[in-house]
Design a protein around this motif. Structure first.
Motif, PDB file in Angstrom:
ATOM      1  N   THR A 171      41.276  39.507  37.714  1.00 16.45           N
ATOM      2  CA  THR A 171      40.565  38.730  36.697  1.00 16.45           C
ATOM      3  C   THR A 171      39.414  39.515  36.080  1.00 16.45           C
ATOM      4  O   THR A 171      38.741  38.999  35.179  1.00 16.45           O
ATOM      5  N   LEU A 177      53.646  35.810  41.978  1.00 14.79           N
ATOM      6  CA  LEU A 177      52.242  35.479  41.738  1.00 14.79           C
ATOM      7  C   LEU A 177      52.129  34.029  41.276  1.00 14.79           C
ATOM      8  O   LEU A 177      52.917  33.564  40.452  1.00 14.79           O
ATOM      9  N   LEU A 182      43.876  37.934  31.861  1.00 13.21           N
ATOM     10  CA  LEU A 182      43.387  37.052  32.914  1.00 13.21           C
ATOM     11  C   LEU A 182      41.868  36.938  32.890  1.00 13.21           C
ATOM     12  O   LEU A 182      41.318  35.916  33.318  1.00 13.21           O
ATOM     13  N   SER A 237      40.034  33.396  32.910  1.00 16.63           N
ATOM     14  CA  SER A 237      38.957  33.073  33.855  1.00 16.63           C
ATOM     15  C   SER A 237      37.713  32.585  33.130  1.00 16.63           C
ATOM     16  O   SER A 237      37.059  31.631  33.563  1.00 16.63           O
ATOM     17  N   ILE A 270      44.070  32.248  42.716  1.00 18.11           N
ATOM     18  CA  ILE A 270      45.240  33.130  42.623  1.00 18.11           C
ATOM     19  C   ILE A 270      45.854  33.255  44.006  1.00 18.11           C
ATOM     20  O   ILE A 270      45.154  33.601  44.972  1.00 18.11           O
ATOM     21  N   ARG A 311      43.874  40.314  44.460  1.00 19.86           N
ATOM     22  CA  ARG A 311      43.967  39.079  43.695  1.00 19.86           C
ATOM     23  C   ARG A 311      42.666  38.744  42.965  1.00 19.86           C
ATOM     24  O   ARG A 311      42.688  38.118  41.912  1.00 19.86           O
ATOM     25  N   ILE A 359      49.204  31.212  39.877  1.00 23.24           N
ATOM     26  CA  ILE A 359      47.835  30.974  39.388  1.00 23.24           C
ATOM     27  C   ILE A 359      47.669  29.469  39.205  1.00 23.24           C
ATOM     28  O   ILE A 359      48.410  28.839  38.435  1.00 23.24           O
TER      29      ILE A 359
END
Length: 550
Positions: A463, A519, A482, A486, A498, A459, A521
């Protein structure tokens, strides 16, 4: 050795290492003893000792003047008052007549002087000089040149057979000159009166004070040197350990860390902070290597295809029809556009992390989310993905509307791309976007899907730049979506977490296995400093938009 005709020869060192040899003085300074003397701890302790020395000196002077000095002043004051009394006796008996001296002598011999006192009268008429009378044995040496009070040693007791040299005591003396006339044609006589008081006890106390001050200052200096040497040695050892670690890191060993003793002092705090910095640098270096590998992998294939297509067009024998050449160039253009997108994404991340973007004004995250849904709900319908939302109006967050829009778009793109399960699983892909105000201010943005999800160990990696969890890297994309999100979140001072998303099946979430979630976020964006009393719009928990393709 010379180069070029007639040029002056340039003497080269036979051994390059000789040019780096240190002089003897520099080597001497690097020895531990001299290094200790040059440490800040040693200098601070010596400076503190000097301050203590000055403080003790000032304090000693004040104490001396308040005690012993005051006692000396009282003794001198009593002697002055006694001489004033004798001078008045002389004046009352006809001074400056010569006969006025006799009452003074009688006054001295009548034992009316204070205890522990002695006296002497010295006569001088210009032609002879002699001691007139008194109980002093001999003339004190300071008496001959005294100007005011003076001190001298004198033994008041005569020596006996057992003690040939009696102990001399300390006296404080004061003189007064009286002038007498002895008749006509005779010079006047100067009678010098000497009164002295025994101050041996005060003298001994003063000497004891001097000895104590000297000893205290000597011991202080010695302890300062010892303590400075010990602390300097300890400081040099810790600095040597730090320097060894720094040298190893400089030479390329990024796993090396500064030693931490566990004492919690400022060196440990500094070492911990530097170690955290080194951990971050190591992560960045590792990430850079991974990014380089990923870039090489992602760019090699399209560049190879582009080269092959261009070669086929350039070769006349394999050029084909114009329609075929146009098709090849069209595919090449698509590949180039994908490469440009990759580099533009990299450039955007770099600019965002460098803080070059203008961050002025505020952003209504709920409104931006609704606009993005209007664009992506039709795309979800085409892909067979249900996109729903739960949006509540919240406080505006400071930042860039463009960047927040790009972040939400990237999250929805990522969810659309990875929400689908492999063929054979009867799971309807779903995406849920929620926007809610935070109790402490700001906005909480969440995008969840019910796709295969991401393992907990991966996870944090997703990013990073160019990280794509599929090993084949066949899915369209560059692995920067991602990473860009971020960077935008960090630029806005927020935090991205995450974790779990929606469950794969529509039933109570508490009954699902840990791996049966997609998933999720979650992004927390800070609000403005001023308080906001928001109102609830579509925050009823019901979907704001829903699209489904059967």
């Amino acid at each position: 050795m010379s180069f070029g005709g007639g040029g002056q020869a340039r003497v080269l060192s036979p051994d390059p290492m000789l040019d780096d040899e240190e002089p003897a003085l520099a080597k001497l300074r690097k020895r531990s003893f001299f290094r200790v003397l040059r440490t800040s701890a040693f200098r601070y302790i010596i400076f503190a000792a000097a301050l203590f020395f000055v403080s003790v000196t000032i304090l000693g002077f004040v104490v001396y003047e308040s005690t012993i000095g005051r006692a000396y002043d009282l003794v001198e004051q009593e002697l002055t008052e006694e001489l004033d009394r004798l001078e008045r006796v002389s004046e009352n008996n006809g001074a400056p007549d010569w006969g006025a001296l006799n009452p003074v002598v009688l006054e001295l011999e009548s034992n009316k002087l204070p205890a522990n006192s002695t006296y002497m009268i010295w006569l001088d008429d210009g032609t002879f000089a002699g001691r007139y009378f008194g109980n002093l044995e001999g003339i004190p040496v300071p008496f001959l040149s005294a100007d005011g009070s003076f001190e001298f040693f004198w033994a008041p007791e005569k020596p006996d057979f057992a003690q040939e040299q009696p102990r001399k005591r300390r006296y404080l003396g004061l003189t007064r000159v009286l002038t007498y006339e002895r008749g006509t044609n005779r010079p006047p006589v100067r009678a010098t009166l000497l009164l002295a008081r025994d101050i041996d006890a005060l003298y001994q106390l003063r000497q004891t004070r001097h000895d104590i001050v000297v000893r205290v200052l000597g011991v202080t200096l010695l302890l300062a040197l010892i303590l400075g040497g010990l602390l300097g040695t300890a400081l040099v050892r810790r600095l040597d350990a730090i320097n060894r670690s720094v040298t190893a890191i400089t030479e390329g060993d990024l796993t090396r860390r500064l030693p931490v003793t566990g004492s919690g002092d400022e060196f440990d705090v500094l070492a911990r902070n530097i170690n955290l910095m080194l951990d971050r640098i190591e992560q960045l270096m590792t990430g850079m290597r991974q990014v380089s590998d990923n870039i090489a992998h992602d760019l090699r294939s399209p560049l190879t295809r582009i080269k092959a297509r261009l070669d086929s067009v350039l070769r006349e024998e394999e050029g084909g029809t114009p329609e075929e050449q146009t098709g090849v160039l069209s595919k090449t253009r698509d590949e180039v556009e994908q490469l440009l997108k990759t580099f533009n994404a990299l450039l955007s991340i770099t600019r965002i992390e460098a803080g070059t973007n203008v961050m002025q004004g505020t952003v209504d995250v709920a409104a931006v989310a609704e606009e993005m849904l209007e664009l992506y709900v039709p795309a979800g319908e085409d892909e067979g993905v249900i996109i729903s939302s739960e949006i509540e109006e919240g406080p505006p967050v400071p930042g860039s509307r463009e960047l927040v829009s790009q972040a939400i778009a990237n999250l929805l793109d990522n969810a659309l791309k990875y929400a689908r399960h492999p063929a054979g699983k009867d799971i309807q892909p779903r995406i849920l976007l929620t926007v809610t105000p935070r109790p402490q201010g700001g906005t909480l943005l969440t995008i969840m899907d019910n796709g295969p999800g991401v393992a907990e160990m991966d996870r944090e990696r997703i990013t990073q730049r160019f990280v794509r969890l599929e090993r084949s890297r066949s899915t369209q994309g560059n692995g920067l979506g991602l990473s860009l999100v971020s960077a935008i979140v960090r630029r806005h001072g927020g935090k991205m977490v995450i974790g779990r998303g929606l469950p794969h099946e529509e039933r109570s979430r508490s009954l699902h296995m840990p791996g049966a979630y997609g998933l999720g976020i979650r992004i927390a964006l800070p609000g403005e400093k001023k308080d906001w009393a928001g109102k609830t719009g579509t925050g009823t928990g019901k979907p704001l938009m829903m699209a489904r393709k059967d």
